[in-house]
Design a protein around this motif. Structure first.
Motif, short mmCIF file in Angstrom:
data_model
loop_
_atom_site.label_atom_id
_atom_site.label_comp_id
_atom_site.label_asym_id
_atom_site.label_seq_id
_atom_site.Cartn_x
_atom_site.Cartn_y
_atom_site.Cartn_z
N VAL A 1 -26.70 -6.00 -32.04
CA VAL A 1 -26.61 -5.40 -33.37
C VAL A 1 -27.87 -5.69 -34.19
N ILE A 2 -28.34 -6.94 -34.12
CA ILE A 2 -29.50 -7.35 -34.90
C ILE A 2 -30.77 -6.66 -34.39
N TYR A 3 -30.75 -6.23 -33.13
CA TYR A 3 -31.95 -5.66 -32.54
C TYR A 3 -31.92 -4.13 -32.48
N HIS A 4 -30.90 -3.53 -33.10
CA HIS A 4 -30.84 -2.07 -33.10
C HIS A 4 -31.79 -1.52 -34.17
N PRO A 5 -32.54 -0.46 -33.85
CA PRO A 5 -33.52 0.07 -34.81
C PRO A 5 -32.91 0.50 -36.15
N ILE A 6 -31.64 0.90 -36.14
CA ILE A 6 -31.04 1.41 -37.38
C ILE A 6 -30.54 0.27 -38.27
#
Lengths: 98, 137
Positions: free
Chosen positions: B102-107
């Motif tokens: 989640v922390i590494y998702h672009p959005i």
């Protein structure tokens, strides 16, 4: 494993993005340094996602620089504040329960 | 490198413990030792962080309802922080880099930005139900 489930999938190794840490720096210390960290954190995710690993690594280093600077300045400011309160503890620095 | 990592970790744990004791022991609504929000002092409006210290005090005393009334965004962010740092701790124990996608998702950074900005605006609308979000309403 189901990739849509948070944390279920193991990420391939990529650079640390500092997102949470830079948000914490924004809240607890220095808004400009924190924003610098957040912007770079966002670009780590964007570049890593588009396959630009070198760019992501570079953004990660930048994000780390902003965040760590903010972290130490934050420690210094809060330390100074604690000392200030302690020195003034008999002059109402702590305040009275109201 | 390892030493530096441990130093950060030890320092962070120390800070969290000291702050927890302070925020448990002293009610920020009653003691002057707590810093006031410069934005609120200058404008009279709440910033997205206003009420956080009182919310933390309430949370440490197990009073979720009061905490939500002081700063809903802070209360919502706590589970996310706990998950994030549980990943960090597990990484340290397993000596392997496990990450929360989640922390590494672009959005993710964009969504957080939008939520914070909306919270900032909506909590200052002086009409129910928006006024519920005002610190301490």
């Amino acid at each position: 494993m189901d990739p849509s489930q948070p944390g279920a999938q193991m990420s391939p190794p990529g650079p640390k993005n500092w997102l949470v840490e830079s948000i914490l720096v924004t809240i607890f210390c220095c808004i400009p340094l924190g924003i610098g960290g957040i912007v770079n954190a966002a670009s780590v995710n964007r570049k890593y996602n588009s396959g630009d690993y070198a760019g992501a690594l570079n953004s990660s280093k930048q994000a780390g620089k902003w965040t760590k600077t903010g972290f130490w300045i934050g420690i210094a400011i809060w330390g100074a504040y604690a000392i200030f309160l302690f020195v003034n503890r008999n002059r109402g620095g702590f305040g009275m329960p109201g | 490198m390892i030493f530096k990592k441990n130093l950060y970790f030890a320092l962070a744990v120390l800070v969290v413990i000291v702050l927890s004791v302070i925020y448990y022991q002293y009610n920020p609504a009653k003691y002057r030792l707590f810093p006031k929000c410069p934005f609120h002092t200058l404008t009279g409006f709440d910033c997205p962080g206003c009420g956080s210290q009182r919310a933390i005090y309430s949370l440490l005393h197990g009073n979720l309802k009061d905490a939500m009334g002081f700063n809903l965004l802070l209360v919502i962010s706590v589970p996310f922080l706990l998950v994030h740092f549980s990943y960090k701790i597990r990484s340290a124990i397993l000596k392997k880099d496990i990450r929360w996608d989640v922390i590494y998702h672009p959005i993710t950074p964009k969504i957080i930005f939008v939520i914070v900005m909306l919270f900032w605006i909506i909590r200052n609308i002086p009409v129910y139900p928006f006024s519920y979000l005002l610190a301490g309403h």
